[in-house]
Design a protein around this motif. Structure first.
Motif, mmCIF file in Angstrom:
data_model
loop_
_atom_site.group_PDB
_atom_site.id
_atom_site.type_symbol
_atom_site.label_atom_id
_atom_site.label_comp_id
_atom_site.label_asym_id
_atom_site.label_seq_id
_atom_site.Cartn_x
_atom_site.Cartn_y
_atom_site.Cartn_z
ATOM 1 N N VAL A 16 -0.170 -2.160 2.983
ATOM 2 C CA VAL A 16 1.212 -3.214 2.691
ATOM 3 C C VAL A 16 0.881 -4.372 2.669
ATOM 4 O O VAL A 16 1.379 -4.851 4.299
ATOM 5 N N LEU B 292 2.105 -8.240 3.894
ATOM 6 C CA LEU B 292 3.569 -8.764 3.646
ATOM 7 C C LEU B 292 4.336 -9.253 2.788
ATOM 8 O O LEU B 292 3.844 -9.681 1.531
ATOM 9 N N ALA B 293 5.868 -9.605 2.712
ATOM 10 C CA ALA B 293 6.284 -9.636 2.195
ATOM 11 C C ALA B 293 6.274 -11.548 2.076
ATOM 12 O O ALA B 293 5.809 -11.841 2.875
ATOM 13 N N ARG B 294 5.669 -12.194 0.852
ATOM 14 C CA ARG B 294 5.494 -13.547 0.410
ATOM 15 C C ARG B 294 3.807 -13.925 0.063
ATOM 16 O O ARG B 294 3.485 -14.479 1.232
ATOM 17 N N GLU B 295 3.256 -12.385 1.502
ATOM 18 C CA GLU B 295 1.765 -12.720 1.661
ATOM 19 C C GLU B 295 1.383 -12.681 0.016
ATOM 20 O O GLU B 295 0.804 -11.360 -0.765
ATOM 21 N N GLY C 177 3.178 -10.081 -1.807
ATOM 22 C CA GLY C 177 3.121 -8.633 -1.700
ATOM 23 C C GLY C 177 4.756 -8.919 -1.187
ATOM 24 O O GLY C 177 5.739 -10.552 -1.216
ATOM 25 N N ASN C 178 4.912 -7.076 -0.557
ATOM 26 C CA ASN C 178 6.882 -7.709 -0.740
ATOM 27 C C ASN C 178 6.885 -6.834 0.215
ATOM 28 O O ASN C 178 8.094 -6.725 0.431
ATOM 29 N N GLY C 179 6.351 -6.268 1.149
ATOM 30 C CA GLY C 179 6.170 -5.620 2.563
ATOM 31 C C GLY C 179 6.920 -4.191 2.587
ATOM 32 O O GLY C 179 6.518 -3.702 3.483
ATOM 33 N N ILE C 180 6.782 -3.883 0.926
ATOM 34 C CA ILE C 180 6.286 -2.408 0.729
ATOM 35 C C ILE C 180 6.103 -2.162 0.288
ATOM 36 O O ILE C 180 5.088 -0.899 0.378
#
Length: 198
Positions: free
Chosen positions: A25, A27-30, A43-46
């Motif tokens: 998964v 990271l958010a904004r990765e 990524g959105n962290g979810i």
């Protein structure tokens, strides 16, 4: 005092196969880049990597269908380079003939034999009504010939007098006539009288 710092950075990446195998998964904004395809995911962290959509992936596959037109396509879908090949026949309802040969098209469209014959004034051609035609074989006219606007050449049995109407100047050829009663000329009137045997 202003200090300028020059930075270089890299984003996370790996081959598509490796990233799919790990399937972690992000990271958010990765931002993650597939190094062998150039495709990117954010990524959105979810959501696990394999379930994330590609960013601005563009067209990844091309295919075509003739639908109900009668046409077919082969060679698809194309995901890299390739050729789509068009086949089949275009149906009449879609502006085609539904056939692959001239004879088949003629039959499918309900056209007569004259549809594939050239026009002309002689030979095996469809005669031009406003041209001077050379007839190399006999032509049969069931009910006579009109010359100009009115004068006729007619044929039949029995005398035409009081039986056949025609304008003055017309000719009548009697098929059961004898000497002096085979050819008649319309010398007067416009009705069925005025015929003179010749």
């Amino acid at each position: 005092m202003t200090t300028t710092i020059t930075l270089r950075f890299t984003v996370r990446g790996g081959t598509a196969a490796d990233l799919a195998t790990v399937n972690e998964v992000p990271l958010a904004r990765e931002l993650i880049v597939e190094t062998d395809t150039g495709k990117q995911k954010l990524g959105n962290g979810i959501t696990a990597y394999n379930s994330l959509p590609y960013m601005h992936a563009g067209v990844t596959s091309v295919d075509a269908s003739g639908g109900s037109t009668g046409l077919t396509f082969s060679g698809g879908p194309i995901t890299g380079s390739g050729t789509l090949t068009l086949g089949g026949t275009l149906a009449i309802a879609n502006g085609g003939t539904g056939a692959t040969t001239a004879d088949g098209a003629q039959s499918a469209l309900g056209l007569g034999s004259a549809a594939t014959v050239n026009t002309g004034t002689s030979g095996a051609a469809v005669p031009l009504l406003d041209g001077t035609n050379a007839w190399t074989n006999q032509q049969r006219f069931a009910s006579g010939i009109i010359l100009g606007t009115a004068t006729q050449i007619l044929t039949g049995t029995g005398t035409p007098e009081s039986a056949v109407s025609a304008p003055k100047g017309s000719l009548y050829l009697r098929t059961d006539g004898g000497a002096g009663t085979t050819l008649y000329v319309k010398e007067s009137g416009s009705g069925n009288t005025g015929w003179a045997a010749k």
